[in-house]
Write a protein that holds these residues in place. Structure first.
Motif, PDB file in Angstrom:
ATOM      1  N   PHE A 127       0.736  -1.244  -0.142  1.00  0.00           N
ATOM      2  CA  PHE A 127      -0.102   0.108  -0.086  1.00  0.00           C
ATOM      3  C   PHE A 127       0.839   1.306  -0.101  1.00  0.00           C
TER       4      PHE A 127
ATOM      5  N   ARG B 297      -8.650   5.019  -1.108  1.00  0.00           N
ATOM      6  CA  ARG B 297      -7.819   4.410  -2.251  1.00  0.00           C
ATOM      7  C   ARG B 297      -7.076   3.156  -1.885  1.00  0.00           C
ATOM      8  N   THR B 298      -6.660   2.922  -0.602  1.00  0.00           N
ATOM      9  CA  THR B 298      -6.226   1.648  -0.467  1.00  0.00           C
ATOM     10  C   THR B 298      -7.302   0.475  -0.061  1.00  0.00           C
TER      11      THR B 298
ATOM     12  N   GLY C  16      -9.082   1.065  -4.010  1.00  0.00           N
ATOM     13  CA  GLY C  16      -8.464   1.329  -5.157  1.00  0.00           C
ATOM     14  C   GLY C  16      -8.311   2.708  -5.714  1.00  0.00           C
ATOM     15  N   ARG C  17      -7.208   3.093  -6.373  1.00  0.00           N
ATOM     16  CA  ARG C  17      -6.833   4.237  -6.665  1.00  0.00           C
ATOM     17  C   ARG C  17      -8.050   5.285  -7.179  1.00  0.00           C
TER      18      ARG C  17
ATOM     19  N   TYR D 264     -16.515  -1.955  -7.827  1.00  0.00           N
ATOM     20  CA  TYR D 264     -15.174  -2.566  -7.915  1.00  0.00           C
ATOM     21  C   TYR D 264     -15.582  -3.954  -8.384  1.00  0.00           C
TER      22      TYR D 264
ATOM     23  N   GLU E  44      -5.056  -4.499  -9.093  1.00  0.00           N
ATOM     24  CA  GLU E  44      -4.681  -3.659  -8.243  1.00  0.00           C
ATOM     25  C   GLU E  44      -4.702  -4.077  -6.807  1.00  0.00           C
TER      26      GLU E  44
ATOM     27  N   SER F 123      -5.737  -3.816  -3.093  1.00  0.00           N
ATOM     28  CA  SER F 123      -6.855  -3.365  -2.337  1.00  0.00           C
ATOM     29  C   SER F 123      -7.617  -4.200  -1.322  1.00  0.00           C
TER      30      SER F 123
END
Length: 504
Positions: free
Chosen positions: A164, A204-205, A208-209, A271, A279, A281
């Motif tokens: 992360f 974001r973590t 996801g971004r 998501y 990614e 997350s």
């Protein structure tokens, strides 16, 4: 009553436990250093003496009717001066017996060795957060808690922090760039700045971004609104009434919960539609997780655990960083020591993951901030059976508490307990305390699963932002700690950004 003056003394500073008179109109002021030097002539780079603000302390325990009123406004105000050095406190509030462990031995006995009896969170905490978190890890107990801990723990384990780290660094760098674009002397509400920064990082973590960036502001506003309206006292439990009795929920609370649930449901759905991008997350980990029977988490459980991680990872870290900026603004020697370390270790570049371990003073600032202003200043558990702690009978249904606000300022454990001294966390002594005397992330089996994440996030945020900026408290600002669900520096923290001079 006892309250810090917020002014500075040299060797004449009052020792922990001694009364100080006066008020603190500016929330504290710069350090004069040791000895008789005046603020105008002191060496600001030398370790100095600064006693940051704390609420008025009654000289004797207040009557119950007054105690309840104080607790509703600010739970930190209920503790008399005698409570801080006392290893064991007992008080009856209405029909509830409350026991406070205020020594490392008693903390270890209650929260580690007798965890099975004291694993359940207090009725106040459970009912305050149940509308928001459901059966989430933070407030569940028994078999539900054990199953969820097995699932959620590995997703946010210390070993995952490296994965992360790039998202953290990227998000913080964006905040620093926004500060630079605002120009020298730009006014900011540092509490809000840190709230939005940590919300962006945790969103974001978790999600996801892209999804995190889209929804961060909506979630943080809803959480802030929820905390503003939730009650701090659970009178039903204090009166000894059944736990199943419904608690009153106002329209503002229901509205905040509905907003958060709607956002989390939208994010999970979004998501699921795009989770093949690879990614890392938290939400991906929750969707893929299986319990010991091989079953996935339900949609409701995923939403609840996402809410827990957001609350624990956003609110507490934001408060810690806001307090750190305030403390540094009042302690020139600490600000300069921090700047020297950042210039020496980083030399103007962005930190890498390995650099976090090479920033001991930056970490010490965060750890001392957590000591003075623990984000969750009260850890209360309900006895599930008759038990004893320290040889004292604690009947079923009573509350056994560890209060970091008291423990971290116990003068028998911490010399100059009310002083801001990051230096106490440097070197081999690392605070000089048993781990049961310093519990900003709780302790025992229910220790915060995201401890490593939150500590890394705090150190990294301070390092990246302090590379480029100092922050000055707006003149005339009265900063006083206020405890709702968490410990905040009031509702706002007005400061001005000052770009740092070229590196030395």
């Amino acid at each position: 009553m006892q309250r810090p003056t917020g002014t500075i003394d040299g060797d004449s500073a009052a020792a922990p436990g001694e009364d100080r008179a006066g008020d603190n109109p500016a929330g504290g002021c710069p350090v004069a250093g040791h000895g008789a030097a005046s603020p105008a002539t002191a060496d600001a780079s030398a370790p100095g003496v600064y006693v940051p603000p704390f609420p008025l302390r009654p000289t004797s325990p207040p009557p119950i009717w007054k105690l309840i009123g104080l607790a509703r406004r600010n739970f930190l105000s209920v503790w008399p001066t005698t409570a801080f050095a006392n290893p064991w406190l007992r008080v009856a509030v209405l029909r509830k017996q409350i026991f406070v462990c205020n020594s490392p031995d008693l903390v270890q006995e209650a929260f580690v060795r007798k965890h099975d009896t004291f694993e359940r969170k207090s009725a106040q905490m459970r009912h305050a957060l149940e509308p928001l978190l459901g059966d989430g890890l933070f407030i569940s107990d028994g078999e539900t808690w054990r199953r969820r801990r097995q699932i959620v723990g590995p997703i946010i384990h210390a070993s995952k922090v490296r994965d992360f780290f790039p998202v953290m660094a990227e998000t913080i760098a964006e905040r620093r760039a926004a500060w630079a674009a605002a120009g020298p002397g730009a006014p900011v509400d540092m509490l809000q700045e840190m709230a939005h920064l940590t919300a962006e990082i945790i969103c974001r973590t978790i999600f996801g971004r892209q999804l995190g960036g889209d929804y961060a502001a909506e979630v943080v506003e809803s959480f802030t609104d929820y905390q503003r309206h939730i009650d701090q006292i659970d009178l039903i439990s204090l009166l000894g009434l059944p736990d199943w009795l419904p608690r009153r929920r106002g329209r503002a609370i229901r509205r905040a919960v509905a907003r958060i649930d709607k956002v989390l449901d939208e994010i999970i759905t979004s998501y699921e539609a795009r989770r093949s991008d690879g990614e890392t997350s938290v939400i991906g980990g929750l969707l893929e997780a299986r319990d010991e029977d091989g079953k996935p988490l339900s949609r409701e459980a995923i939403r609840n655990e996402a809410a827990v991680i957001f609350m624990a990872g956003h609110e507490t870290t934001a408060n810690t960083l806001a307090w750190a900026w305030f403390l540094l603004s009042q302690a020139p020697w600490a600000r300069q020591a921090l700047a020297r370390e950042l210039d020496t270790v980083l030399d103007g570049r962005m930190p890498e993951f390995a650099d976090v371990a090479r920033l001991p003073y930056t970490r010490a600032v965060i750890e001392e901030t957590l000591r003075l202003y623990p984000p969750v200043p009260i850890l209360a558990r309900e006895a599930l059976a008759d038990e004893t702690v320290g040889g004292v009978r604690t009947p079923k249904g009573s509350l056994v508490m560890v209060v970091p606000w008291l423990l971290h300022r116990n003068p028998n454990l911490w010399p100059r307990a009310d002083n801001f001294e990051p230096e106490r966390f440097l070197g081999a002594t690392r605070g000089g305390q048993s781990k049961f005397g310093y519990v900003p992330f709780a302790i025992g089996p229910r220790i915060c699963a995201g401890l490593a994440f939150g500590l890394t996030e705090s150190i990294l945020s301070l390092a990246i932002l302090a590379q480029g900026f100092d922050a000055e408290l707006e003149p005339g600002t009265d900063v006083q700690p206020a405890c709702r669900l968490t410990l905040r520096p009031g509702e706002t923290l007005p400061m001005r950004l000052r770009p740092r001079a070229s590196r030395t």
